[in-house]
Design a protein around this motif. Structure first.
Motif, short mmCIF file in Angstrom:
data_model
loop_
_atom_site.label_atom_id
_atom_site.label_comp_id
_atom_site.label_asym_id
_atom_site.label_seq_id
_atom_site.Cartn_x
_atom_site.Cartn_y
_atom_site.Cartn_z
N UNK A 128 1.02 -1.21 0.07
CA UNK A 128 -0.13 -0.06 0.18
C UNK A 128 1.13 1.30 -0.07
N UNK A 129 1.01 2.00 -1.22
CA UNK A 129 1.66 3.11 -1.12
C UNK A 129 0.71 4.20 -2.04
N UNK A 130 0.33 5.23 -1.10
CA UNK A 130 -0.43 6.37 -1.83
C UNK A 130 -1.52 5.72 -2.39
N UNK A 131 -2.34 4.88 -1.70
CA UNK A 131 -3.50 4.32 -2.33
C UNK A 131 -3.37 3.23 -3.32
N UNK A 132 -2.20 2.67 -3.62
CA UNK A 132 -1.66 1.77 -4.59
C UNK A 132 -1.77 0.25 -3.84
N UNK A 137 1.17 -9.08 -11.36
CA UNK A 137 1.32 -8.00 -12.40
C UNK A 137 0.28 -7.02 -12.40
N UNK A 138 -0.74 -7.07 -11.36
CA UNK A 138 -1.96 -6.26 -11.35
C UNK A 138 -1.65 -5.06 -10.57
N UNK A 139 -1.68 -3.75 -10.90
CA UNK A 139 -1.50 -2.68 -9.95
C UNK A 139 -2.80 -1.86 -10.05
N UNK A 149 -2.57 -3.82 -15.79
CA UNK A 149 -2.02 -5.15 -16.04
C UNK A 149 -0.75 -5.43 -16.94
N UNK A 150 0.27 -5.75 -16.09
CA UNK A 150 1.53 -5.81 -16.66
C UNK A 150 2.02 -4.47 -17.39
N UNK A 151 1.53 -3.15 -16.52
CA UNK A 151 1.94 -1.98 -16.96
C UNK A 151 1.12 -1.32 -17.87
N UNK A 152 -0.05 -2.19 -18.63
CA UNK A 152 -0.84 -1.50 -19.56
C UNK A 152 -2.07 -1.29 -18.99
N UNK A 153 -2.82 -0.15 -19.09
CA UNK A 153 -4.08 0.50 -18.32
C UNK A 153 -5.22 -0.36 -18.98
N UNK A 229 -5.56 -13.35 -5.41
CA UNK A 229 -4.35 -13.14 -5.90
C UNK A 229 -3.54 -12.75 -4.71
N UNK A 230 -2.18 -13.13 -4.81
CA UNK A 230 -1.09 -12.69 -3.97
C UNK A 230 -0.37 -11.83 -4.34
N UNK A 231 0.16 -10.93 -3.13
CA UNK A 231 0.95 -9.75 -3.62
C UNK A 231 2.23 -10.09 -3.74
N UNK A 232 3.19 -9.26 -4.29
CA UNK A 232 4.42 -9.60 -4.76
C UNK A 232 5.40 -9.96 -3.41
N UNK A 233 6.21 -10.79 -3.32
CA UNK A 233 7.04 -10.94 -2.12
C UNK A 233 7.88 -9.61 -2.05
#
Length: 233
Positions: A128-132, A137-139, A149-153, A229-233
């Motif tokens: 969690x960083x500023x509402x992130x 690969x999902x942000x 998704x993978x950096x693509x909106x 989904x699991x968050x990144x390590x």
């Protein structure tokens, strides 16, 4: 390290009964009849789980839960003598994790406590960083109302974004259709012409998620859905 349980209920007799019963399972129990005192105590020492009543003086359980959620993500089981749909929706909106209707069987309460604690032990908190929020690969940018998704909106409608955000904010929690419906009713979405299941299906498709072998959204038959989904390590 022993598990600590906080009980917030104005019924002193029930508190004593639960304290005695739960102590048999090696739980440490702190009981409060005044929710304001409980919130103050929570700021200094967070328990593993909270058992919260709905009908109380000073402030009710829904408002208590909202205030707790401003300072803590501790799991909350709500006790209510009124088990109607509107109460369940209000509880989910305020941030509860589970429900039990009064009167209840203490053994069932212990089972639910155990299930929630096991789930939270294996659940890794998302970044969690500023509402992130990030899951693989999902942000999801909650403040901007955008997902990548993978950096693509991702091209999501407002309703689809609302559902995805709802899931991502409550990973490994079962979200029933009433809660999802309520979330959609607050967005620019025609709740009367499109079903919850159709909207979830569209979100899945845009995530490239296979319902039979999901990586993001799992169907909980007869109830609703769970974000797995699991968050990144």
């Amino acid at each position: 390290m022993k598990t600590r349980i906080m009980i917030i209920d104005d019924d002193s007799k029930l508190n004593r009964m639960l304290n005695k019963y739960l102590s048999q399972y090696a739980y440490i129990v702190d009981s409060y009849t005044n929710p304001l005192e409980a919130i103050e105590a929570l700021e200094n020492d967070e328990p593993s789980i909270i058992i919260l009543d709905v009908m109380m003086p000073h402030i009710n359980g829904f408002e208590t839960c909202k205030r707790i959620r401003k300072i803590s993500d501790v799991p909350i089981i709500m006790l209510t003598a009124r088990g109607d749909v509107s109460d369940r929706i209000a509880g989910l909106e305020s941030g509860v994790d589970d429900y039990m209707s009064k009167p209840f069987e203490p053994r069932e309460l212990v089972a639910r406590i155990s299930a929630i604690l096991k789930r939270t032990e294996r659940q890794i908190s998302p970044k969690k960083e500023k509402g992130i929020l990030e899951y693989g690969n999902l942000r999801i940018d909650l403040s901007a109302g955008r997902a990548y998704l993978s950096g693509i909106p991702m091209e999501l409608t407002q309703g689809e974004m609302s559902v995805l955000s709802l899931f991502a904010r409550h990973p490994f929690n079962v979200m029933d259709r009433d809660a999802i419906q309520n979330e959609l009713n607050g967005s620019d979405w025609d709740a009367y012409n499109r079903s919850v299941d159709v909207t979830v299906s569209r979100v899945r498709a845009k995530l490239g998620d296979d319902p039979k072998n999901p990586s993001y959204i799992k169907t909980v038959w007869g109830t609703g859905y769970m974000f797995i989904a699991e968050p990144p390590n």
